[in-house]
Design a protein around this motif. Structure first.
Motif, PDB file in Angstrom:
ATOM      1  N   UNK A 166       0.855  -1.190   0.000  1.00  0.00           N
ATOM      2  CA  UNK A 166       0.000   0.000   0.000  1.00  0.00           C
ATOM      3  C   UNK A 166       0.892   1.242   0.000  1.00  0.00           C
ATOM      4  N   UNK A 167       0.792   2.064  -1.046  1.00  0.00           N
ATOM      5  CA  UNK A 167       1.539   3.312  -1.117  1.00  0.00           C
ATOM      6  C   UNK A 167       0.560   4.482  -1.146  1.00  0.00           C
ATOM      7  N   UNK A 168       0.843   5.488  -0.334  1.00  0.00           N
ATOM      8  CA  UNK A 168      -0.016   6.673  -0.249  1.00  0.00           C
ATOM      9  C   UNK A 168       0.860   7.901  -0.081  1.00  0.00           C
ATOM     10  N   UNK A 169       0.250   9.053  -0.337  1.00  0.00           N
ATOM     11  CA  UNK A 169       0.841  10.343   0.032  1.00  0.00           C
ATOM     12  C   UNK A 169      -0.098  10.993   1.034  1.00  0.00           C
ATOM     13  N   UNK A 170       0.467  11.565   2.078  1.00  0.00           N
ATOM     14  CA  UNK A 170      -0.355  12.245   3.091  1.00  0.00           C
ATOM     15  C   UNK A 170       0.201  13.638   3.328  1.00  0.00           C
ATOM     16  N   UNK A 171      -0.666  14.523   3.787  1.00  0.00           N
ATOM     17  CA  UNK A 171      -0.220  15.848   4.191  1.00  0.00           C
ATOM     18  C   UNK A 171      -1.311  16.514   5.013  1.00  0.00           C
ATOM     19  N   UNK A 172      -1.024  17.752   5.427  1.00  0.00           N
ATOM     20  CA  UNK A 172      -1.906  18.492   6.318  1.00  0.00           C
ATOM     21  C   UNK A 172      -2.020  19.935   5.826  1.00  0.00           C
ATOM     22  N   UNK A 173      -3.177  20.521   6.093  1.00  0.00           N
ATOM     23  CA  UNK A 173      -3.477  21.856   5.582  1.00  0.00           C
ATOM     24  C   UNK A 173      -3.918  22.771   6.715  1.00  0.00           C
ATOM     25  N   UNK A 174      -3.408  23.987   6.694  1.00  0.00           N
ATOM     26  CA  UNK A 174      -4.001  25.051   7.497  1.00  0.00           C
ATOM     27  C   UNK A 174      -4.933  25.812   6.569  1.00  0.00           C
ATOM     28  N   UNK A 175      -6.194  25.802   6.878  1.00  0.00           N
ATOM     29  CA  UNK A 175      -7.211  26.399   6.012  1.00  0.00           C
ATOM     30  C   UNK A 175      -7.427  27.866   6.354  1.00  0.00           C
ATOM     31  N   UNK A 176      -7.963  28.606   5.389  1.00  0.00           N
ATOM     32  CA  UNK A 176      -8.376  29.981   5.652  1.00  0.00           C
ATOM     33  C   UNK A 176      -9.527  30.030   6.659  1.00  0.00           C
ATOM     34  N   UNK A 177     -10.273  28.906   6.745  1.00  0.00           N
ATOM     35  CA  UNK A 177     -11.391  28.807   7.680  1.00  0.00           C
ATOM     36  C   UNK A 177     -11.089  27.669   8.649  1.00  0.00           C
ATOM     37  N   UNK A 178     -10.897  27.997   9.909  1.00  0.00           N
ATOM     38  CA  UNK A 178     -10.474  27.003  10.899  1.00  0.00           C
ATOM     39  C   UNK A 178     -11.528  25.940  11.164  1.00  0.00           C
ATOM     40  N   UNK A 179     -12.801  26.330  11.260  1.00  0.00           N
ATOM     41  CA  UNK A 179     -13.867  25.428  11.679  1.00  0.00           C
ATOM     42  C   UNK A 179     -14.304  24.498  10.548  1.00  0.00           C
TER      43      UNK A 179
END
Length: 223
Positions: A166-179
């Motif tokens: 199983x190969x994947x790419x993951x990441x995380x985002x800080x959005x303009x809208x927190x909620x």
């Protein structure tokens, strides 16, 4: 808000990225895990300094930035560098929640997490991404090139891989809208006005929905 997005990568880019990953040097995934996640994390990850990782990151980042559904769903302010993970038979990632704050200077807030599936789901057994929710567990094992986007507040895990890779790419985002709740309202209004425009063109109702969409962004965004 939890959504899936198909075909972020076309077949040619998917093949190119997987070929790059085959050339890369994978290391113990515990090296990038928090102090408690290390206890349940058992996978390998491509070093961000690896030449193959840099090339694969550029290809996938470009595809994400060009995808309208990804943009509308995330309202991206900034994104952490992509992390390419590999799970071989016996590997898994137990229950965990992603760190709320990331970065060496602790300046990046994680609002949204996402996984892009790079392996054909028929090529491996097990390895489902499983999320806890108020209605029970939700399992995801999407076609290669597809992504699932979910709030970083979600408790989740990766089931053991029984056979295949199983190969994947993951990441995380800080959005303009927190909620997450506010992002979902904005997303629904945006989808509704776009569907209305496709059906009727620029109408009075479209203009009112566009006004509402813009004013919700003004009210809730943190630029």
């Amino acid at each position: 808000m939890l959504i899936t997005i198909p075909d972020i990568l076309d077949q040619s880019k998917l093949i190119e990225i997987n070929e790059l990953l085959d050339q890369g040097q994978f290391k113990d995934g515990k090296l990038t895990a928090g102090w408690h996640a290390k206890l349940v994390k058992n996978n390998t990850q491509l070093s961000g300094r690896d030449k193959a990782a840099k090339q694969a990151t550029a290809l996938l980042t470009n595809a994400l930035q060009r995808n309208p559904a990804f943009a509308h769903a995330t309202l991206l302010r900034q994104m952490r560098s992509l992390l390419f993970s590999r799970y071989e038979p016996g590997m898994e990632y137990g229950n965990h929640v992603d760190d709320a704050i990331m970065g060496s200077n602790r300046s990046f807030r994680t609002d949204i997490s996402f996984t892009v599936f790079l392996s054909d789901p028929e090529s491996y057994e097990g390895g489902e991404l499983i999320m806890d929710s108020s209605v029970g567990e939700q399992k995801f094992k999407l076609p290669s090139g597809s992504a699932v986007i979910y709030p970083s507040t979600t408790l989740h895990r990766v089931a053991p891989v029984i056979k295949g890779v199983r190969q994947v790419a993951v990441s995380w985002i800080q959005s303009l809208v927190r909620s997450a709740e506010q992002r979902e309202i904005i997303y629904d209004v945006d989808n509704t006005r776009r569907a209305l425009f496709e059906r009727e063109g620029k109408s009075r109702e479209f203009d009112l929905l566009t006004k509402t969409h813009a004013n919700l962004l003004r009210l809730w965004s943190e630029p």
